[in-house]
Motif scaffolding. Structure first.
Motif, PDB file in Angstrom:
ATOM      1  N   THR A 151      -1.477 -31.654  18.228  1.00 39.28           N
ATOM      2  CA  THR A 151      -1.302 -30.388  18.102  1.00 39.28           C
ATOM      3  C   THR A 151      -2.011 -29.142  18.264  1.00 39.28           C
ATOM      4  N   PRO A 152      -1.834 -27.888  17.810  1.00 40.07           N
ATOM      5  CA  PRO A 152      -2.745 -26.562  17.295  1.00 40.07           C
ATOM      6  C   PRO A 152      -4.094 -26.976  16.991  1.00 40.07           C
ATOM      7  N   SER A 153      -4.625 -27.495  16.416  1.00 37.21           N
ATOM      8  CA  SER A 153      -5.738 -28.115  16.180  1.00 37.21           C
ATOM      9  C   SER A 153      -6.580 -28.895  16.743  1.00 37.21           C
ATOM     10  N   GLY A 154      -6.025 -29.652  17.666  1.00 41.14           N
ATOM     11  CA  GLY A 154      -6.470 -30.627  18.657  1.00 41.14           C
ATOM     12  C   GLY A 154      -6.323 -31.851  18.480  1.00 41.14           C
ATOM     13  N   GLU A 155      -5.786 -32.004  17.182  1.00 41.04           N
ATOM     14  CA  GLU A 155      -5.164 -33.551  17.234  1.00 41.04           C
ATOM     15  C   GLU A 155      -4.312 -33.932  18.036  1.00 41.04           C
ATOM     16  N   THR A 156      -4.866 -35.154  18.608  1.00 47.99           N
ATOM     17  CA  THR A 156      -3.449 -35.754  19.290  1.00 47.99           C
ATOM     18  C   THR A 156      -2.665 -37.236  19.345  1.00 47.99           C
ATOM     19  N   ARG A 157      -1.353 -36.920  18.952  1.00 46.04           N
ATOM     20  CA  ARG A 157      -0.683 -37.877  18.379  1.00 46.04           C
ATOM     21  C   ARG A 157      -0.364 -38.792  19.955  1.00 46.04           C
ATOM     22  N   GLN A 158       0.525 -40.060  19.425  1.00 45.84           N
ATOM     23  CA  GLN A 158       1.334 -40.992  20.510  1.00 45.84           C
ATOM     24  C   GLN A 158       2.263 -41.477  20.069  1.00 45.84           C
ATOM     25  N   GLU A 159       3.562 -41.938  20.742  1.00 42.06           N
ATOM     26  CA  GLU A 159       4.496 -42.806  20.553  1.00 42.06           C
ATOM     27  C   GLU A 159       5.336 -43.388  21.390  1.00 42.06           C
ATOM     28  N   ARG A 160       5.728 -44.564  21.304  1.00 39.97           N
ATOM     29  CA  ARG A 160       6.765 -44.780  22.498  1.00 39.97           C
ATOM     30  C   ARG A 160       7.769 -44.305  22.409  1.00 39.97           C
ATOM     31  N   LEU A 161       8.368 -43.793  23.298  1.00 34.29           N
ATOM     32  CA  LEU A 161       9.996 -42.629  23.847  1.00 34.29           C
ATOM     33  C   LEU A 161      10.844 -43.580  23.963  1.00 34.29           C
ATOM     34  N   GLY A 162      11.636 -43.378  23.296  1.00 38.79           N
ATOM     35  CA  GLY A 162      12.647 -44.202  23.444  1.00 38.79           C
ATOM     36  C   GLY A 162      13.506 -43.329  25.012  1.00 38.79           C
ATOM     37  N   LEU A 163      14.422 -44.004  25.372  1.00 38.92           N
ATOM     38  CA  LEU A 163      15.432 -44.192  26.856  1.00 38.92           C
ATOM     39  C   LEU A 163      16.402 -42.536  26.573  1.00 38.92           C
ATOM     40  N   LYS A 164      16.863 -42.188  25.671  1.00 35.58           N
ATOM     41  CA  LYS A 164      17.912 -40.458  25.641  1.00 35.58           C
ATOM     42  C   LYS A 164      16.944 -39.464  26.344  1.00 35.58           C
ATOM     43  N   GLU A 165      15.787 -39.837  24.997  1.00 38.78           N
ATOM     44  CA  GLU A 165      14.258 -38.708  24.621  1.00 38.78           C
ATOM     45  C   GLU A 165      14.157 -38.812  26.080  1.00 38.78           C
ATOM     46  N   TYR A 166      13.398 -40.067  26.356  1.00 40.83           N
ATOM     47  CA  TYR A 166      12.710 -39.673  28.180  1.00 40.83           C
ATOM     48  C   TYR A 166      13.005 -39.234  29.173  1.00 40.83           C
ATOM     49  N   LEU A 167      15.123 -39.455  29.731  1.00 36.93           N
ATOM     50  CA  LEU A 167      15.582 -39.136  29.797  1.00 36.93           C
ATOM     51  C   LEU A 167      15.769 -36.976  30.072  1.00 36.93           C
ATOM     52  N   GLN A 168      15.965 -36.834  28.714  1.00 42.11           N
ATOM     53  CA  GLN A 168      15.999 -36.033  28.329  1.00 42.11           C
ATOM     54  C   GLN A 168      14.984 -34.709  28.652  1.00 42.11           C
ATOM     55  N   ILE A 169      13.574 -35.533  29.059  1.00 40.84           N
ATOM     56  CA  ILE A 169      12.670 -34.888  28.993  1.00 40.84           C
ATOM     57  C   ILE A 169      12.245 -34.377  30.355  1.00 40.84           C
ATOM     58  N   VAL A 170      12.347 -35.997  30.954  1.00 42.39           N
ATOM     59  CA  VAL A 170      12.375 -35.490  32.208  1.00 42.39           C
ATOM     60  C   VAL A 170      13.376 -34.823  33.016  1.00 42.39           C
ATOM     61  N   ALA A 171      14.898 -34.839  32.957  1.00 41.50           N
ATOM     62  CA  ALA A 171      16.346 -34.362  33.402  1.00 41.50           C
ATOM     63  C   ALA A 171      15.396 -32.369  32.427  1.00 41.50           C
ATOM     64  N   ALA A 172      14.673 -32.129  31.568  1.00 40.63           N
ATOM     65  CA  ALA A 172      13.860 -31.043  31.877  1.00 40.63           C
ATOM     66  C   ALA A 172      13.586 -30.030  32.521  1.00 40.63           C
ATOM     67  N   THR A 173      12.358 -31.298  32.504  1.00 43.32           N
ATOM     68  CA  THR A 173      11.474 -30.543  33.682  1.00 43.32           C
ATOM     69  C   THR A 173      11.661 -30.672  34.675  1.00 43.32           C
ATOM     70  N   ASN A 174      12.505 -31.358  35.474  1.00 40.25           N
ATOM     71  CA  ASN A 174      12.485 -31.507  37.171  1.00 40.25           C
ATOM     72  C   ASN A 174      13.788 -30.131  37.470  1.00 40.25           C
ATOM     73  N   HIS A 175      14.255 -29.515  36.220  1.00 46.36           N
ATOM     74  CA  HIS A 175      14.180 -27.915  36.330  1.00 46.36           C
ATOM     75  C   HIS A 175      13.297 -27.298  37.341  1.00 46.36           C
ATOM     76  N   LYS A 176      12.163 -27.451  36.927  1.00 52.99           N
ATOM     77  CA  LYS A 176      11.250 -26.992  37.201  1.00 52.99           C
ATOM     78  C   LYS A 176      10.715 -27.071  38.785  1.00 52.99           C
ATOM     79  N   GLN A 177      10.924 -27.987  39.603  1.00 56.22           N
ATOM     80  CA  GLN A 177      10.859 -28.537  41.771  1.00 56.22           C
ATOM     81  C   GLN A 177      12.140 -27.855  41.303  1.00 56.22           C
TER      82      GLN A 177
END
Length: 330
Positions: A151-177
């Motif tokens: 968060t902007p205040s520096g708090e760190t949070r962590q949750e397990r990713l579902g497959l759909k969300e994981y694939l979308q995040i990776v697909a989006a970031t693959n745009h960079k390469q």
């Protein structure tokens, strides 16, 4: 029959001068006989692999036939471009810095990524940071992924990713390469140069690259070298200390992220030995003390390597034809 070497870091030692000369000779031959180009374009992230690859190109052709590119974006660390510049000036090559963030914004990279993150953390927004971490390989489990946000205040949070969300995040970031590679090939076409790919053996073997992104290249000069050996070459060639001492990162997510967090079961030095051991017929019982894990964990690492080879096999494939087509015999 010669006795097999004891499995420790010494198995990756090599004659650095001979390796450098062999690669330089081969690069000159590839350029003239295989790809028919005049020089090399190298994307320089400030990391060890691109730095050594760029330096080997200069060794092969001289500084006037190597063109460097720094391609930062919104989530790039500040030191990546600084180290890229440092290396380009150390080598004496021409280079350009081109910010790809506007292009990424235009094709929806950040929006697609953030939409997926908000499925897990609905309040995610401006000022937040993120990364993905991997779990399971060392424990012998199926790999799964955790989303870490700050968060902007520096708090760190962590949750397990579902497959759909994981694939979308990776697909989006693959745009960079993929956008980076588009820029590299523009300059390669403009200059009649060949594009250099920078994966080391561990990354190449395990499919740690983006297909048609950083996995796309005309020449891959260090794909046969373990990452430990790449570091050895950097020090032998007397590259800047900041580069020789740099810890491998993905430089893809806004939170600092080691490669072992995102993809590999262990840090690179241990993974190099594990890959070498598997490639050369060592057992889990021999590997365990060499990398400081239990025999069961060593066996799990072997299985994880094999699983990643299977899962990423298609990354290495050229386009598959439905019917054979007569091709040029090279």
């Amino acid at each position: 029959m010669a006795a097999r070497k004891k499995l420790d870091a010494s198995v990756l030692e090599m004659d650095n001068d001979r390796v450098i000369e062999n690669i330089a000779t081969r690069l000159r031959s590839i350029l003239s006989k295989d790809v028919g180009r005049r020089g090399f374009v190298c994307a320089m992230s400030g990391g060890i692999d691109s730095s050594v690859s760029s330096s080997l190109c200069v060794k092969a052709l001289g500084k006037d036939k190597v063109y460097g590119l720094m391609l930062p974006e919104r989530d790039s660390s500040g030191f990546s471009t600084a180290r890229g510049r440092q290396l380009a000036e150390h080598l004496g090559i021409k280079y350009e810095v081109f910010d790809i963030a506007p292009a990424l914004e235009g094709i929806g990279c950040y929006q697609w990524r953030d939409d997926a993150i908000r499925k897990v953390f609905p309040e995610y927004g401006d000022g937040w940071k993120n990364k993905i971490v991997i779990s399971g390989g060392l424990e012998g489990q199926i790999n799964h992924f955790q989303l870490v946000v700050q968060t902007p205040s520096g708090e760190t949070r962590q949750e397990r990713l579902g497959l759909k969300e994981y694939l979308q995040i990776v697909a989006a970031t693959n745009h960079k390469q993929r956008i980076r590679k588009t820029v590299e090939y523009f300059h390669a076409d403009r200059l009649n140069y060949a594009v250099i790919g920078t994966p080391n053996r561990l990354e190449y073997d395990q499919g740690f690259f983006v297909k048609n992104g950083d996995g796309s290249a005309d020449v891959k000069p260090i794909a046969h070298l373990y990452k430990t050996q790449v570091y050895a070459l950097a020090r032998h060639m007397k590259l800047p200390k900041e580069i020789c001492d740099a810890i491998p990162t993905t430089d893809t997510y806004s939170l600092a992220q080691g490669q072992d967090e995102f993809y590999f079961a262990l840090p690179y030095a241990q993974m190099d030995l594990a890959l070498y051991a598997l490639n050369n017929g060592y057992t889990a019982e021999e590997l365990a003390p060499a990398i400081g894990v239990t025999v069961q964990q060593a066996a799990n690492v072997f299985r994880d390597i094999e699983a990643k080879r299977k899962a990423t096999r298609y990354m290495h494939l050229k386009p598959v034809l439905v019917e054979p087509v007569l091709e040029l015999k090279l």
